[in-house]
Design a protein around this motif. Sequence first.
Motif, PDB file in Angstrom:
ATOM      1  N   GLU A 155     -28.395 -55.873  25.234  1.00 34.94           N
ATOM      2  CA  GLU A 155     -26.904 -56.417  25.440  1.00 34.94           C
ATOM      3  C   GLU A 155     -27.124 -57.906  26.354  1.00 34.94           C
ATOM      4  OE1 GLU A 155     -24.726 -53.727  27.857  1.00 34.94           O
ATOM      5  OE2 GLU A 155     -24.520 -52.464  25.969  1.00 34.94           O
TER       6      GLU A 155
ATOM      7  N   VAL B  54     -28.156 -60.920  23.706  1.00 33.99           N
ATOM      8  CA  VAL B  54     -26.851 -61.644  23.145  1.00 33.99           C
ATOM      9  C   VAL B  54     -25.789 -61.902  24.100  1.00 33.99           C
ATOM     10  CG1 VAL B  54     -24.749 -61.004  21.673  1.00 33.99           C
ATOM     11  CG2 VAL B  54     -26.883 -59.690  21.461  1.00 33.99           C
TER      12      VAL B  54
ATOM     13  N   THR C 145     -16.835 -62.599  19.449  1.00 33.11           N
ATOM     14  CA  THR C 145     -17.206 -61.714  20.508  1.00 33.11           C
ATOM     15  C   THR C 145     -18.167 -60.617  19.685  1.00 33.11           C
ATOM     16  OG1 THR C 145     -16.314 -59.591  21.761  1.00 33.11           O
ATOM     17  CG2 THR C 145     -15.197 -60.009  19.351  1.00 33.11           C
ATOM     18  N   ASN C 146     -18.966 -60.011  20.540  1.00 30.97           N
ATOM     19  CA  ASN C 146     -19.937 -58.821  19.992  1.00 30.97           C
ATOM     20  C   ASN C 146     -19.296 -57.624  20.250  1.00 30.97           C
ATOM     21  OD1 ASN C 146     -20.506 -59.235  22.501  1.00 30.97           O
ATOM     22  ND2 ASN C 146     -22.528 -58.158  22.257  1.00 30.97           N
TER      23      ASN C 146
ATOM     24  N   GLU D 272     -20.896 -52.637  21.772  1.00 28.24           N
ATOM     25  CA  GLU D 272     -21.477 -54.114  21.783  1.00 28.24           C
ATOM     26  C   GLU D 272     -22.417 -54.072  20.621  1.00 28.24           C
ATOM     27  OE1 GLU D 272     -22.034 -56.784  25.238  1.00 28.24           O
ATOM     28  OE2 GLU D 272     -21.865 -55.076  26.374  1.00 28.24           O
ATOM     29  N   LEU D 273     -22.444 -55.074  19.843  1.00 26.80           N
ATOM     30  CA  LEU D 273     -23.478 -55.383  18.698  1.00 26.80           C
ATOM     31  C   LEU D 273     -24.554 -56.166  19.310  1.00 26.80           C
ATOM     32  CD1 LEU D 273     -20.809 -56.348  16.003  1.00 26.80           C
ATOM     33  CD2 LEU D 273     -21.924 -54.282  16.289  1.00 26.80           C
ATOM     34  N   ILE D 274     -25.798 -55.774  19.103  1.00 24.51           N
ATOM     35  CA  ILE D 274     -26.796 -56.224  19.497  1.00 24.51           C
ATOM     36  C   ILE D 274     -27.709 -56.492  18.622  1.00 24.51           C
ATOM     37  CG2 ILE D 274     -26.536 -55.342  21.968  1.00 24.51           C
ATOM     38  CD1 ILE D 274     -28.679 -53.503  21.191  1.00 24.51           C
TER      39      ILE D 274
ATOM     40  N   ASN E  30     -18.093 -61.039  25.651  1.00 23.31           N
ATOM     41  CA  ASN E  30     -18.833 -59.832  25.390  1.00 23.31           C
ATOM     42  C   ASN E  30     -18.293 -58.848  25.877  1.00 23.31           C
ATOM     43  OD1 ASN E  30     -18.796 -59.912  28.404  1.00 23.31           O
ATOM     44  ND2 ASN E  30     -21.000 -59.543  28.646  1.00 23.31           N
TER      45      ASN E  30
ATOM     46  N   ALA F 181     -26.952 -60.663  15.259  1.00 23.38           N
ATOM     47  CA  ALA F 181     -26.032 -61.403  16.413  1.00 23.38           C
ATOM     48  C   ALA F 181     -26.422 -62.768  16.773  1.00 23.38           C
ATOM     49  CB  ALA F 181     -25.940 -60.427  17.655  1.00 23.38           C
TER      50      ALA F 181
ATOM     51  N   VAL G 155     -16.566 -61.937  14.633  1.00 16.54           N
ATOM     52  CA  VAL G 155     -17.570 -60.782  15.257  1.00 16.54           C
ATOM     53  C   VAL G 155     -18.909 -61.277  14.879  1.00 16.54           C
ATOM     54  CG1 VAL G 155     -17.949 -58.291  15.074  1.00 16.54           C
ATOM     55  CG2 VAL G 155     -15.864 -59.141  14.719  1.00 16.54           C
ATOM     56  N   THR G 156     -19.833 -61.128  15.820  1.00 15.81           N
ATOM     57  CA  THR G 156     -21.222 -61.712  15.593  1.00 15.81           C
ATOM     58  C   THR G 156     -21.977 -60.810  14.719  1.00 15.81           C
ATOM     59  OG1 THR G 156     -22.095 -60.188  17.309  1.00 15.81           O
ATOM     60  CG2 THR G 156     -21.436 -62.412  17.959  1.00 15.81           C
TER      61      THR G 156
ATOM     62  N   GLY H  55     -24.623 -57.310  14.118  1.00 16.96           N
ATOM     63  CA  GLY H  55     -25.447 -56.632  14.563  1.00 16.96           C
ATOM     64  C   GLY H  55     -25.431 -55.101  14.754  1.00 16.96           C
TER      65      GLY H  55
END
Length: 264
Positions: free
Chosen positions: A200, A203, A132-133, A162-164, A98, A168, A151-152, A154
Amino acid sequence: MSRYERWNSLLELLAEHGKLEVEEAADALNVSAATIRRDLDQLARQQMVTRTRGGAVAHNVSYDLPLRYKTARNADAKQRIGAAVAALIAPGEVVGLNGGTTTTEVARALAVRPDLADRPEGGPGQTLTVVTNALNIANELTVRPQVKIVVTGGVARPQSYELIGPLAGLVLSELTLDITVLGVDAIDVEHGATAHHEGEASVNRLLAERARRVVVAADSSKLGHRAFARICALEQVDTLVTDSAVAPDLAAAFTEAGVELLTA
């Protein structure tokens, strides 16, 4: 002290006291009042604080500092933790990471692992898959041919990169991980691993659930505290890697709870 270190210190003082006067901040940081005024003006332009006559008051975002302001905090400890965590990961494993300053150090340590580097004669080295996000981690590792990046997806959160969100979750539900390394805002025996932001945390929880092993990478300032949103219970954490400044009684509490504790 660099500009970012001063800004980080000012935001921490504001988070603790709620308001700050220019003169007291200058005394605390051993700089001139003019420097503090310029710093507060710049932070106000970024909507990090609200300027007042003679000082500033805390903006609510100062409790969840953007990643670029966190980098200087406990930097040496985070680098040591990053190297120690990277040593726990075997070539060929699928690793979940993360976002955060400590997991970024884990990614950097993985990137320079000799057993993951390209061989001199041009043949491929042993590879690693990183899920990873975190956009900044993906950006740093994409240029490493020995690391496969997933990459997730989001919605990007500017504070942490971070991608949420549900996108994701859709990606993570299709994957299995060997090990997830979590950076956290706080962790304690009773409340487990927690984060400031609920998106966050959601995820991060999925990253933990999809892994066979969960490692929390956190400097000692995060231990014994809790943040707003729960990531996972302590029972889901296999290993906690922290620095040597951890209090002995706190270290014993984590060990007695069944968590392997390693110090770097």
